[in-house]
Design an enzyme around this catalytic site. Structure first.
Site, PDB file in Angstrom:
ATOM      1  N   SER A  91       4.772-105.820  38.265  1.00 45.10           N
ATOM      2  CA  SER A  91       5.377-106.437  37.088  1.00 45.10           C
ATOM      3  C   SER A  91       6.880-106.643  37.205  1.00 45.10           C
ATOM      4  O   SER A  91       7.484-107.232  36.319  1.00 45.10           O
ATOM      5  CB  SER A  91       5.104-105.574  35.856  1.00 45.10           C
ATOM      6  N   GLU A 102      46.911 -70.419  77.349  1.00 46.10           N
ATOM      7  CA  GLU A 102      46.241 -71.100  78.453  1.00 46.10           C
ATOM      8  C   GLU A 102      47.154 -71.386  79.645  1.00 46.10           C
ATOM      9  O   GLU A 102      46.671 -71.487  80.767  1.00 46.10           O
ATOM     10  CB  GLU A 102      45.626 -72.412  77.950  1.00 46.10           C
TER      11      GLU A 102
END
Lengths: 142, 820
Positions: free
Chosen positions: B478, B199
């Protein structure tokens, strides 16, 4: 399981003076309480002791919680956490934790008595003298 | 490269040099004067603009450069001697963390598995309570698991250490930029070299812009007929990424150059390079943008950047040019070409040995088949965020780079997810139900400390959406019953597990509502039964009678003590579960029951660290004893009976009886909700199945939720449920036909626990007792009774007979078995 760990703890003792796996000794008025924790728990309990000595109670508590994650049945770790919480001023919680330790310490009456003494101190701090007295009776009674 | 580093160290922050020029010579002539003034004005404006750029640039660069997402971690894997895992299980855990098998474990994140030895080099990690440093370990196994851990460098035994936790989620900023900051010293030299040769070759020497580089790039690109190099310097790229838009105008380019020069004036190369490495955009995953090489390394290789080999570094650097063009999972061939081009360039510059180059180029891309999802457990994270909200603002979670350590156990979570998906799919298939209509939710927590280790909010586990574990309040059916029976058993002078109760038609008068005649699930009445049977078979009528007898308001109190915070109306219908609660609330209730009455609030977070690893908060374990040990022991025993021979006995086929699991089924009116809550020694889990439109699912608790529970728990490492027996518990053999003392001659003899001093005193006829059964006949309840009547009736009924002197008391002592 616990037999294995007792064996392991003994072996480590014989290997001598390594700090890794000596049974935890809890100094009390009636002499040390010996409790066979597994080596990983012993290491974390001693970390917690060091942190408590250095005044870092939160870190000590974190080490104890880690120990309990490894062995939730370790009565000594619950007892130490109870002691720590009492130091931190969480009285009701200290009582609960000590009771938990007492239940788990069926084989170690000396640790149970240490828990009752702690509960008695906690009730004293709450100003509940009747309950403190009863706890103290159990601490010195049986 | 070493030279490059030295240079970087020598680099000095250049001080800003102010340039001001003044024109002095004013000549005569109006035109010239005007021109000069215009020029002067322009100059002032230009200087002003530069100063403005400079200020905003520095403000941003010196402040918080990025809004950093919070990273959320699962609980760490604790490794210690005595841990019951096999070698394969440990390898699986290491693999999940991205550890690589190698011949000789050398660097962090590697392990070597030979016939005799298992070596691992762990990675360092910062926890709330300090740093776990990197350790070169030898792990030994025996038949039961890990037998020893040894530090290979010091030779000493290591009692316990944590592997780094799995990253399970990023709470990203609003713009969905995700990144994991790295420091320059963590970045492999190869990566820096690759980056610079590709780069910006003269990065170390230029002042922000590089005219020669620009020309060189053009020439190089022309020569190789490809985009090998870009013209912008790294500094310019950084400026562009951090400050500017992507439009390609000349003006933007000029501003970019000016700012690049300014940046170089203020900061050294080291800082600029580090900023670049963390800023650069490298992948798009849905909405989530992957920025920085640190996160990209995790995203593509599942490993920290410091562990990348040269070809992996080259791959990432190659992607800078075109993150989507060279995406290695989608475009592997193109990515490979690009990678090899970069490797060649590196070699051409003398950074890679010419001999080594060929073999490096042969290597695979090394990319994991799939990235670790950024938010794999949205339902659990939902809980984490809610619990974080008490202390942290939403903006802080999205921007402050927090590390959040949670209680999630990825293995438990996986078991829960698989169980939900597979079980629901099989229900739909076998029962001819339209695919996708059934929904389910699961919460799994650790019994002793209330840590939530798994949470499923619906069958589509990867999708956030409606969280049925937290937000669906459904009638609990229950599942309420253990609270009813516990309330009774706490009145130790009134009730024992052997207390008799008649299961016969009853009508309850309610204020402002029509009389209520509760029915049993099987529409039958079973006559006189003991509490143990009534609970384990989940009979409704006895539960209602008992609840009314002990006082519904006392049942409400019990529910609160068990951890239900919600306000509850003490209506009799509560006794059959006409109470809407979330799954998490149910899990809290059953945690207290499972832990012998020691309530530990459900927690999902352990601690939070700041972006510089500073400890911020800790969520401590809290335990409150809210039920006395003896009644807690009795109710746990009764719930074990539910599994042994009650409504959940289907579990017997799946699980070893030694585990002694406990649980409770629940089914609501018209089969709308199917519940199962149960626990082993270490895990408590609650499962719900239903439909979002509240239509019937046609499943009972046992045929529905229980199946998911079983399929999940079968995948976990379960500890037997072995409640500690309190000192005031004793055991006695009871004839379940009449609740009297039994011996071997009795057909329906069962051994059950009692609070000391509450064991029935009279012998059953089958044990040679003289007691007349007539005396125990219960009143027929064919006419409606008032609640107060029931209470009185109960008080009379359950007055223990031990008050009177019993001749047989001493010589007929019940056989007491010391169970542990």
């Amino acid at each position: 399981m616990s037999r294995n760990f007792k064996g392991f703890a003994l072996l480590c003792l014989l290997l001598a003076l390594t700090s890794c796996a000596a049974p935890v000794r809890l100094p009390t008025e009636e002499g040390p309480v010996v409790y066979d924790s597994q080596p990983a728990v012993v290491a974390l309990l001693s970390d917690a002791e060091r942190e408590t000595g250095a005044g870092d109670l939160d870190r000590a508590a974190a080490a104890l919680e880690r120990a309990l994650r490894i062995d939730p049945g370790d009565a000594m770790a619950w007892h130490q956490l109870a002691k720590l919480r009492l130091q931190q001023g969480a009285i009701n919680e200290a009582i609960s934790l000590a009771n938990k330790s007492t239940q788990l310490a069926n084989d170690t009456p000396a640790l149970q008595r240490a828990n009752w003494r702690l509960v008695a101190d906690a009730y004293d701090e709450k100003g509940d003298t009747a309950k403190a007295r009863r706890a103290r009776e159990r601490a010195f009674g049986n | 490269m070493a030279r490059l580093k030295r240079r970087m160290l020598l680099m000095v922050v250049r001080k800003k040099s102010t340039k001001s020029k003044k024109s002095k010579k004013a000549r005569s002539g109006l035109f010239r004067g005007l021109l000069l003034r215009a020029f002067f004005l322009l100059l002032v404006a230009a200087v002003g603009y530069v100063v403005y750029l400079d200020i905003s640039l520095r403000k941003h660069f010196e402040g918080k450069r990025w809004a950093l997402p919070a990273h959320v971690y699962a609980r760490p894997f604790e490794l210690y001697a005595g841990l019951g895992v096999s070698r394969d299980q440990l390898v699986a855990e290491l693999t999940a963390l991205g550890y690589r098998p190698t011949k000789r474990a050398a660097g962090p994140g590697t392990y070597a598995l030979n016939n005799k030895t298992f070596h691992v080099v762990t990675r360092a990690f910062d926890y709330w309570d300090g740093r776990q440093s990197e350790v070169s370990l030898e792990v030994r196994f025996d038949g039961e698991g890990v037998s020893a851990l040894r530090d290979r460098n010091s030779g000493s035994d290591i009692p316990v250490l944590r592997l780094e936790p799995r990253l399970i989620s990023s709470i990203s900023p609003a713009h969905h930029e995700d990144r994991k900051l790295v420091q320059l010293h963590e970045v492999p030299e190869d990566l820096l070299t690759a980056l610079l040769v590709t780069e910006d070759r003269s990065f170390m020497t230029h002042h922000g812009v590089d005219p020669r580089g620009l020309i060189r790039a053009v020439v190089a690109n022309l020569r190789s007929r490809a985009l090998v190099q870009g013209g912008s310097t790294l500094t310019q790229q950084l400026i562009k990424n951090m400050y500017l838009t992507t439009d390609r105008t000349l003006r933007r380019k000029l501003v970019e150059m000016v700012m690049a020069v300014l940046l170089e004036l203020h900061y050294d190369k080291h800082e600029i390079l580090e900023a670049y490495i963390n800023e650069v955009f490298l992948a798009q995953a849905g909405k989530r943008a992957i920025h920085g090489f640190g996160l990209a390394s995790q995203y593509y290789f599942g490993r920290p950047i410091s562990e990348l080999a040269v070809h992996e570094s080259a791959l990432l650097v190659g992607m800078v040019k075109g993150p989507s063009l060279f995406e290695p999972r989608r475009n592997p061939e193109r990515a490979l070409k690009r990678r090899n081009l970069i490797l060649e360039t590196m070699s051409g510059e003398g950074h890679i040995d010419a001999d080594a180059l060929a073999s490096i180029k042969q290597r695979d891309l090394g990319v994991t088949p799939r990235p670790a999802a950024s938010n794999r457990y949205p339902a659990f994270i939902d809980l984490v965020r809610r619990q974080l909200q008490d202390e942290y603002q939403e903006e802080d979670l999205r921007a402050e780079g927090l590390a959040v350590f949670t209680t999630l156990d990825a293995n438990v979570q996986a078991a829960a997810e698989v169980a939900v998906k597979k079980t629901l799919a099989s229900f739909e298939e076998t029962r001819n139900v339209k695919t996708g209509t059934l929904q389910a939710a699961v919460v799994v927590a650790r019994v002793d400390n209330g840590e939530v280790v798994g949470l499923v909010g619906g069958r589509d586990t990867g999708f956030g959406g409606f969280n049925r574990a937290l937000d669906a309040s459904r009638p609990i059916g229950s599942l309420v019953k253990p609270a009813v029976y516990l309330t009774a058993l706490e009145q130790t002078d009134q009730f024992t597990l052997s207390s008799r109760i008649e299961d016969a038609p009853v009508s309850i008068q309610q204020q402002g509502a029509p009389d209520w005649q509760p029915q049993n699930y099987d529409k039958l009445f079973h006559g006189e039964v003991d509490l143990l049977t009534a609970l384990s078979k989940s009979y409704n009528v006895p539960a209602v009678k008992l609840g009314v007898g002990v006082g519904v308001e006392n049942v409400v109190d019990t529910l609160h003590r068990l951890g239900v915070d919600k306000e509850i109306n003490p209506f009799p219908s509560l006794l059959l579960g006409a109470l809407e609660l979330s799954l998490l609330e149910m899990t809290q209730m059953y945690q207290t029951l499972a832990a012998g009455g020691f309530r530990a609030p459900m927690r999902s977070i352990l601690s939070v660290l700041g972006s510089r690893n500073e400890p911020l908060s800790r969520y401590a374990l809290s335990v409150q004893q809210t039920v006395d040990p003896a009644p807690a022991y009795l109710i746990a025993y009764a719930m074990q009976q539910v599994v042994r021979n009650g409504t959940a006995k289907a579990l017997n086929k799946r699980f070893d009886a030694e585990l002694a699991l406990a649980g409770k089924t629940g089914t609501t009116d018209g089969y709308r909700d199917s519940w199962f809550a149960g626990f082993s020694g270490n895990y408590v889990a609650v499962v719900w199945i239903g439909r979002d439109d509240n239509k019937p699912v046609g499943l009972s608790g046992a045929s529905g939720a229980l199946q998911i529970w079983a399929n999940m728990m079968a995948r976990l490492d379960l500890q037997p449920l072995n409640p500690i027996q309190p000192v005031d518990i004793e055991w006695a053999d009871i004839d379940q036909q009449n609740g009297l003392l039994a011996d071997r001659g009795c057909e329906y003899m069962t051994n059950m626990p009692f609070v000391q001093g509450t064991v029935p005193q009279d012998l059953s006829p089958c044990a040679g007792g003289l007691a007349s059964l007539d005396g125990l006949k219960l009143p027929k309840l064919d006419k409606p009774i008032e609640r107060s009547d029931i209470k009185r009736w109960f008080k009379n009924l359950f007055k223990r007979k031990s008050n009177g002197p019993s001749a047989k008391k001493n010589n007929q002592k019940p056989r007491i078995e010391d169970r542990k």
